[in-house]
Write a protein that holds these residues in place. Structure first.
Motif, short mmCIF file in Angstrom:
data_model
loop_
_atom_site.label_atom_id
_atom_site.label_comp_id
_atom_site.label_asym_id
_atom_site.label_seq_id
_atom_site.Cartn_x
_atom_site.Cartn_y
_atom_site.Cartn_z
N ALA A 163 0.83 -1.37 0.18
CA ALA A 163 0.12 -0.25 -0.11
C ALA A 163 1.06 1.33 0.27
O ALA A 163 0.57 2.18 -0.69
N ILE A 164 2.00 1.02 0.76
CA ILE A 164 2.51 2.46 0.41
C ILE A 164 2.98 2.61 -0.70
O ILE A 164 4.49 3.76 -0.88
N ARG A 165 3.56 1.32 -0.99
CA ARG A 165 4.44 2.02 -2.87
C ARG A 165 4.15 2.42 -3.35
O ARG A 165 4.09 2.98 -4.43
N GLU A 166 2.50 1.82 -3.38
CA GLU A 166 1.44 2.05 -4.64
C GLU A 166 1.40 3.74 -4.04
O GLU A 166 0.87 4.87 -4.99
N ALA A 167 1.38 4.28 -2.57
CA ALA A 167 1.03 5.63 -2.53
C ALA A 167 2.53 6.59 -3.39
O ALA A 167 2.46 7.15 -3.67
N GLU B 93 3.33 6.09 5.79
CA GLU B 93 3.51 5.08 6.63
C GLU B 93 2.52 3.33 6.97
O GLU B 93 1.66 2.74 6.84
N ALA B 94 3.50 2.17 6.94
CA ALA B 94 3.43 1.32 7.32
C ALA B 94 3.57 0.94 8.53
O ALA B 94 4.68 0.56 9.09
N GLY C 268 -6.36 -1.85 8.43
CA GLY C 268 -4.81 -2.53 7.96
C GLY C 268 -4.39 -1.47 9.01
O GLY C 268 -4.61 -1.02 9.74
N TRP C 269 -2.72 -1.19 8.63
CA TRP C 269 -2.27 -0.74 9.38
C TRP C 269 -1.38 0.45 8.10
O TRP C 269 -0.28 1.15 8.83
N VAL C 270 -2.16 1.24 7.84
CA VAL C 270 -1.71 2.17 7.17
C VAL C 270 -1.44 3.56 7.14
O VAL C 270 -2.82 3.72 7.16
N ASN C 271 -0.26 4.06 7.75
CA ASN C 271 -0.81 6.12 8.39
C ASN C 271 -0.40 7.13 7.34
O ASN C 271 0.47 6.81 6.54
N ARG C 272 -1.84 7.94 7.26
CA ARG C 272 -1.44 8.71 6.21
C ARG C 272 -1.20 10.12 6.79
O ARG C 272 -2.12 10.40 7.54
N TYR C 273 0.22 10.92 6.80
CA TYR C 273 -0.26 11.97 7.35
C TYR C 273 -0.33 13.22 6.54
O TYR C 273 0.52 13.28 5.56
N SER D 163 -4.73 9.66 8.42
CA SER D 163 -5.75 9.04 8.43
C SER D 163 -5.05 7.34 8.21
O SER D 163 -4.06 7.47 8.52
N THR D 164 -6.20 6.50 9.04
CA THR D 164 -5.18 5.25 8.69
C THR D 164 -6.54 4.63 7.86
O THR D 164 -7.38 5.00 7.40
N ASN D 165 -6.68 3.28 7.64
CA ASN D 165 -7.42 2.21 7.17
C ASN D 165 -8.84 2.27 7.58
O ASN D 165 -9.07 2.45 9.45
N GLY D 166 -9.91 2.13 7.23
CA GLY D 166 -10.64 1.87 7.96
C GLY D 166 -11.15 0.72 8.59
O GLY D 166 -10.58 -0.29 8.52
#
Lengths: 329, 329, 329, 329
Positions: C130-134, C249-250, D256-261, D267-270
């Motif tokens: 997921a982070i790679r895709e982002a 972030e993962a 999931g465990w992906v965090n976006r800042y 935000s994170t996975n729902g």
């Protein structure tokens, strides 16, 4: 500069007095307390002068407004007297424990035409303001469910509970107001259930310390409010508003940002010790709103009507708690 | 009551001036600025009087202490002059951009024997204090790895960068200090790598805006410090200390407690807008510590030596950044 | 249906064997192990037959592909032999501890023209994908800093460390690969620092157990990788990628969703016990990718070149660790 | 090895069939469906054979147990027939939509003396098990408040709702069971309020889609259960148990465990897309428990009595919803 005098110099009185003394647009004109020594001490601590009598304040035409933070049983009389003296009023909730007395005092104040603000200060909490904005902006769609939790760290003294009016009037009244204010909706009926779990004396004075109330709102949405006088993990206040599109939450607040990672456990700072630590900033924000309204010549909010509405819901919830039947509003 | 005068009334000067004006144990005696109009404005805003000259402050025997918040290039001279005049000194970091000049000024102050405190204010952050306590108490076992992140929202002006001494001296110096203070360990070597990614002009003035430094501490533990002048998500400062038993973290701080739940995403409030919003409370806490030390007759901390140590590490890190080789300390 | 045979029936071999036995598109044709009893046991457990010799597998034209999960020192020879026999190869990393031997074996496999996939299985972790895709979609802007943490719960046996090639080759190699794969960038230089903190015997065999590596990537972005053989709080793997617009972030993964609220503390489930518990699902996902590539006639990925690149970076990092100097790539 | 046959090969039937086919201690003996083609397809997919008639299964003495996953209206008859045939029974809830019919079927099964387990599968959720253990171990003190949320992503078809028995019987029944199972307490009264907010047709069939139920438990503790058929943010199931000492929560689960800042937002996975994604693992765990009980000769749990109790509470809650009065249990 607005000249404000204050009635009452107890615990909450001192919170207000500090805010008055620091507010850049306020001249803290006088402080009165039924106990002259307490008034004198507060006057010295917060840089004002003590008033010997109530009349010394109400009769002073240089005083624009009064902040009423005295004991609850004096609120209605002071509100009426201040209104008749033409003072703007900032009033600690409730207007009076008796809904009838409260209605009467409110009618007098309304007739006098003075600006009156009820200190339903949780409206000034930043999280609560943010979720209200999300709800009223349509972000979450139609409101369908709102949940409020009000959980305190310790049982108040039994002597206090005796005269408090019961959990619905004393503790839930803030949350009845938030429910309406956040959703913009009015309740149409209420059910409630409660128990005295913390101390058998609570039942002895006809009260409960743990309760759940359910309300139906005008659009059919439901509201649930859980209230606990004593929990083991500090003070916990939390609100969810669930709409047809999404959900928004005024979430639990931790007291810090320290995280500990150990074998099988991750931990962080806990909740606030008590309600005051959690909502202290709202007292100052409420005063700001009052002063701002006076300066702009606008009606302050929350209004007397807001206070009355919350008390009216509390009356019905108290009845529902007793009868086990849904009460129409 | 301690009589304190202040040098400098710019942005940080005003932060200090406000704290001096509100401190219950401080009499804010005088404010001086190279720009007399700015001194006058600050004097009026914060309830003190403007000094026309530096001597007016240093020659006034009623003044116990001075707070030096003027431009960096005046720090060393003011420190020396104030020390010679017998004033206690609260000094904004750094002592001087030149490590030699800083050493010289520190030597003069030391000889004068006055109390001096360097405003390494991140030591007064509540999270940083808590993790230091956890580390020094032995809770996490032996320190093995410490990670610090320092990430700001925007590049300072190129004019500022020209005279800042470079990222290691200007930005990392705080974190070199935290590394030592939190762990109680001294560094023995440092490596570093950096790039100018935000603006080619940064490279033009011989600086970097994105860097990573690695240090080895006296017990063999490693420290890594990443520093970014400009990130896209606000201001981010975070510290992990990983010990042989467990890990403790001064975690990311969100600016609020509102959570939004929507399809496939949960979101909450973001980071602080900038470093000042994040560490503002530490300025007041640092002043408290200075006043408290003076009142108790104790040596204030962080000391001049702490400031010198952090600068010495910054010198070595700057060399490591340039040479690509580990530099011994 | 693809006929796949496997070499190696140790711990990781059994993980692969289970996946082969359950895969809907795979016929698990044979299993070989240097220890015939172990091969026999695995054959019975996973519903296949044991091969007595390597040739029995390589000479069987009905077998399409081999999965090499035997001990590292046999990888290169088996890769060459399998490639010459025309088998597709799924190869546990590394190709060989010697970069030269690895290059040689890769050249042979390339000449044979068979599909080869290196099991850099962290690429198949859902968070990493997921982070790679982002990152590659441009969501975060230009990559400026990437941070990877690799922290295990316990020191491997010293006997293992002796032949492991050192922390950079054994532990960091996965993260060198992730760094390139996630960012799409190549490294241009590397610095590193390390210590033997867990057990003095680690230093005795010329290795470290705690290290930090810094890399500069082709666009000037920086990468930092911290690696710890033994931490006290389980297994911790975490990646941040910080771009010019935002950060992704993962994040840390907790093992459950139970929250406990008590006085002054909120706690939840901790980290995974070890690396296997954390990344187990990636083994199955990697096998899926291999089978899928064979079915579609596409080149499987990660490729031999990916494996060689990660090993090449590990070589340079090992040199940097020893010399204290940045090494160019 | 236990021989198990299954009735029903619809959506949930296929979930069970997959689990039967993979279970190491189970021989999946036969599958029956009212639609022979569906039975045949399931038999092929899951490696068993289709039964042409119910009798073919019940009359086969080699079959030890049956799993009943057919349509609800067939449960009671199949339970009785299977019990009379001496088969152990794993029964999808509910026993029957009619509480009387359910009681009658349960009585027959009890008389037959065969082991029967009701698939109240949320008991096998890892978080729910953990909080139950915390509660029953005394960790949180006396239970004082338990809150359960059950919120689904979409309204079932109106045709389904017509025959579902209503929200209390169809959706809340799981949570009435969890309430008792987690706390070890029995309810003594129930109040409820509900609305049809999602689609007016819901009201047309005499049902609600949004409801709140409150129960009082035998020790005076309160329980609140909110249930929503359709929310906008996926599937949300959450439980808090608040005791006199502390609180424990089976918290919201992110996918999931992906965090976006990013600026102003983290935000994170729902949440999970639906209930099945969230509780899928519990089907396998429930089957494990059933098989384990049969192997050990112990009575499986949840028992028929557990199923009846949950249905009895649902009856009372349905009455409370209609009358607006608290109903005694």
């Amino acid at each position: 500069m607005i000249n404000i005098a204050q009635f009452g110099a107890g615990f909450i009185g001192q919170v207000h007095a500090k805010n008055l003394s620091e507010h850049p647009s306020v001249n803290f004109a006088r402080v009165y307390d039924a106990d002259p020594a307490r008034a004198q001490a507060a006057a010295e601590k917060f840089g004002t002068t003590a008033a010997a009598t109530i009349e010394e304040i109400l009769g002073d035409t240089s005083i624009d407004a009064v902040l009423i933070a005295s004991s609850t049983n004096t609120h209605a009389d002071l509100l009426k007297a201040a209104a008749r003296a033409g003072k703007a009023v900032f009033l600690e909730k409730p207007i009076d424990l008796s809904y009838e007395v409260a209605q009467d005092a409110a009618a007098v104040a309304k007739e006098a035409g003075v600006p009156v603000m009820i200190d339903l200060n949780r409206r000034f909490d930043a999280s609560n303001e943010a979720i209200r904005e999300a709800v009223l902006s349509g972000e979450i769609g139609d409101v369908e469910l709102i949940e409020l939790s009000s959980r305190g760290p310790s049982l108040p003294p039994i002597e206090y509970l005796k005269v408090s009016g019961g959990q619905m009037r004393d503790q839930n009244v803030h949350f009845f107001d938030l429910m309406c204010w956040i959703t913009g909706l009015e309740p149409v009926s209420v059910s409630a259930m409660g128990s005295a779990l913390v101390d058998p004396q609570v039942a002895g004075v006809g009260d409960v310390d743990t309760s759940v109330a359910i309300l139906k709102l005008s659009n059919g949405a439901l509201c649930q409010i859980d209230a606990q006088r004593r929990i083991g993990y500090g003070y916990d206040e939390r609100i969810e508003v669930n709409g047809s599109k999404s959900m928004v939450e005024a979430g639990r607040q931790r007291t810090g940002w320290v995280n500990r990672y150990s074998k099988d456990q991750i931990s962080t700072n806990g909740m606030h010790a008590g309600w005051f630590e959690r909502i202290e900033p709202t007292y100052r924000a409420a005063l700001d709103a009052f002063v701002d309204a006076l300066e702009k010549g606008e009606a302050p909010s929350p209004s007397l009507e807001d206070g009355l509405r919350a008390q009216r819901i509390a009356e019905a919830a108290t009845e529902a708690l007793t009868t086990g039947k849904a009460v129409q509003l």
